[in-house]
Scaffold this active site. Sequence first.
Site, PDB file in Angstrom:
ATOM      1  N   SER A 578     -71.779  63.902 103.216  1.00  0.00           N
ATOM      2  CA  SER A 578     -72.362  64.058 104.540  1.00  0.00           C
ATOM      3  C   SER A 578     -73.168  62.806 104.919  1.00  0.00           C
ATOM      4  O   SER A 578     -72.614  61.710 104.914  1.00  0.00           O
ATOM      5  CB  SER A 578     -73.229  65.320 104.579  1.00  0.00           C
ATOM      6  N   ASP A 666     -64.101  71.903 107.571  1.00  0.00           N
ATOM      7  CA  ASP A 666     -65.439  71.378 107.867  1.00  0.00           C
ATOM      8  C   ASP A 666     -65.629  71.284 109.378  1.00  0.00           C
ATOM      9  O   ASP A 666     -64.886  70.604 110.073  1.00  0.00           O
ATOM     10  CB  ASP A 666     -65.590  69.987 107.232  1.00  0.00           C
ATOM     11  N   HIS A 698     -67.890  72.209 104.876  1.00  0.00           N
ATOM     12  CA  HIS A 698     -68.670  70.987 104.689  1.00  0.00           C
ATOM     13  C   HIS A 698     -69.211  70.814 103.272  1.00  0.00           C
ATOM     14  O   HIS A 698     -69.249  69.718 102.741  1.00  0.00           O
ATOM     15  CB  HIS A 698     -69.821  70.976 105.708  1.00  0.00           C
TER      16      HIS A 698
END
Length: 721
Positions: A578, A666, A698
């Site tokens: 991320s 995601d 995610h």
Amino acid sequence: EEVSQLYQELSQHPGLSAACLGPNVTTQYGGKHCSLYTEWSQRDLARAENVKFCRQYLIFHDGASIVYSGPAGTCSEIKDELLSQESPSGALKAVLRKVPGKEKEKKEKQFLEVWDQNCKVKSIDLTALDKHGSVYDDDQFGCLAWSHSETHLLYVAEKKRPKAESFFQSKAPELGASDEDVGQPKKEDTPLKGEQFVYHEDWGETLSTRSVPVLCALDIMGGSISVLEGIPEHLSPGQAFWSPSDTGVVFVGWWHEPFRLGLRHCTNRRSALFYVDLTGGKCELLSEDTRAVWSPRLSPDRCRIVYLENNALGPHQQCSRLRMYDWYTKQTSTVLEVVPRQVWGAFPGIYCGALPGLCWAADSRRLVLDTAQRSQQDVFVVDTVTGTTTSLTADAPQGSWSVLTINRDILVARFSTPSCPPTLNVSILPSAGQEAQVQWVCLQDAPPVPGITWGIRTLQPPPEQEHPRFRGLDFDAILLHPSKGSDAQKPPLVVMPHGGPHTVFTAGWMLYPAALCCMGFAVLLVNYRGSLGFGQDSVVSLPGNVGTQDVRDVQLCVERVLQEEPLDATRVALVGGSHGGFLACHLLGQFPDTYQACVVRNPVVNIASMVATTDIPDWCLTETGLPYMPDALPDPAQLTEMLHKSPMHYIDKVRAPVLLMLGEDDRRVPPKQGLEYYRALKARGVPTRLLWYPGNNHALAGVEAEADGFMNMALWLIKHL
């Protein structure tokens, strides 16, 4: 083989997820004891799923200290339980259970069960009653709340959708049926034409099946369900409980107009506390309606409600206020304010996703919570009248402490460190003013993993990298060092910045870093400026400076550690997910000589292309330093600014081999981001490999994806270092 063996061993350490204290039993000799029910979860690699199991303990105490405690019996697996909640008296337990459908009806069903000490006393097929869609079992909206009288249960479910059918649906005429016949479907059951493919907005990452939540109440004796009315159309309700006199329901309502934004990990969405009266159906606002609120908790004497509050919009997570609403005077007070800077010995501020489900002391005046304090996590007791706080873990071992529950002042907590998996601890909360004398007793120990030494170091950015408005901010890093290994060879270094960016690594048990360390890598976990736990100034210093301030903090930390520790500076790799992947890709391009390999999971690589596809477009603008409005469209200058702050801007400088791992589902950082980077690397001849995980979002937290991801990461690092 060795690596998979190691991963198998370390992934078996169970995580501790919940605890519940049973009622006190007084023995004939005057001593008291109670049972402690705990829930754990463990990865089962053979079944490729997380397994939940429970374990019971007995605690003997005299009201001031714990006399004896120990396990009662062995573990047993919990199957298909979605939610469970003991009644206030401890005499009953409610369970929401999923039951696989029979062969013909593929759809799984949901049952609400009530158990007493001896048996199951009620089992209600919610799917067959068809009053609503599926019940929410998430921790965002979901709840299972007993009325104080223990006669009703409250929960949240998806609103029932009218049936829809094709314009060309052909029907067999019913034999000899006339219009007045009983065989005719009732008006509300008549399928609607043209509604089959209408889009239903949802609440984004991990909440894609949540669209329109409704509050539902079950009358246990009668077995009837009612969907509560009176909740305004523009609100989505959740986190509900019964009002002090059982005449209504208190809930958090999230605004969903003009459209829904992602809610998971976003404690900045406009929301407020409401009360809906069940007799008149009137809905009343209990908090300010321009903020973001969550985690309301009613005191044992049913007089006060505490809750957490942030400003709406801005950074997704930040330092929160603790507010208190008095049910009888209707007054709201601030118990704890936002803390600008962390100072040792003072309260660091509240940085938590939620308050514990039971957080109040028996005196209905004090409460307990855990929060990040720089790179560790500690437990505090808060006096809601004076606002004073006392650490309950100041003299306990350093690491990551979190509250599981408190009941009748018996406090249950979890503790772990980077080298020690989660342990179960209990204490009796001392009386007001004596809290520092708390004594912790370990109920379930976990042996520390050999071969890992760790420490926390603090870094100060050089003057030219100071934030002009927030001077003097420092930051931390946690370094895990392999304690075994030949003196001849210095260990390679794996650098891991966290995601968010407004989250934090606390010094607790983490599978990937521990396993890498056992393989002989040193692991550096960086809490750059903008992390939680350091004060609100640190949080707000980062928006507008992503791609520079956070990148330089990580690089400074890497250079410092390579200077001061016996590490191999020719073998350094980056691993991040991320925003951590965003930083890893930035570092590859901005400091190509430092790093020899990189592994990224669902990375942000181009903010400008992410803004139109993510469930959190506000993040793209806020972190770039731009204001967010739902109706605003980024202009060319703003899109340029987003691109300049993105790793894509430095793609031509990247030389190190990159392994990408993407979750097909995601919604936060859609996999198109990683694909964009993959193509750009391939076009430039940089060695790259892409792993695509269907059914994963995610976090890439599916047991199979997590295990496969670790193996591929480990082999990639071994190959390129």
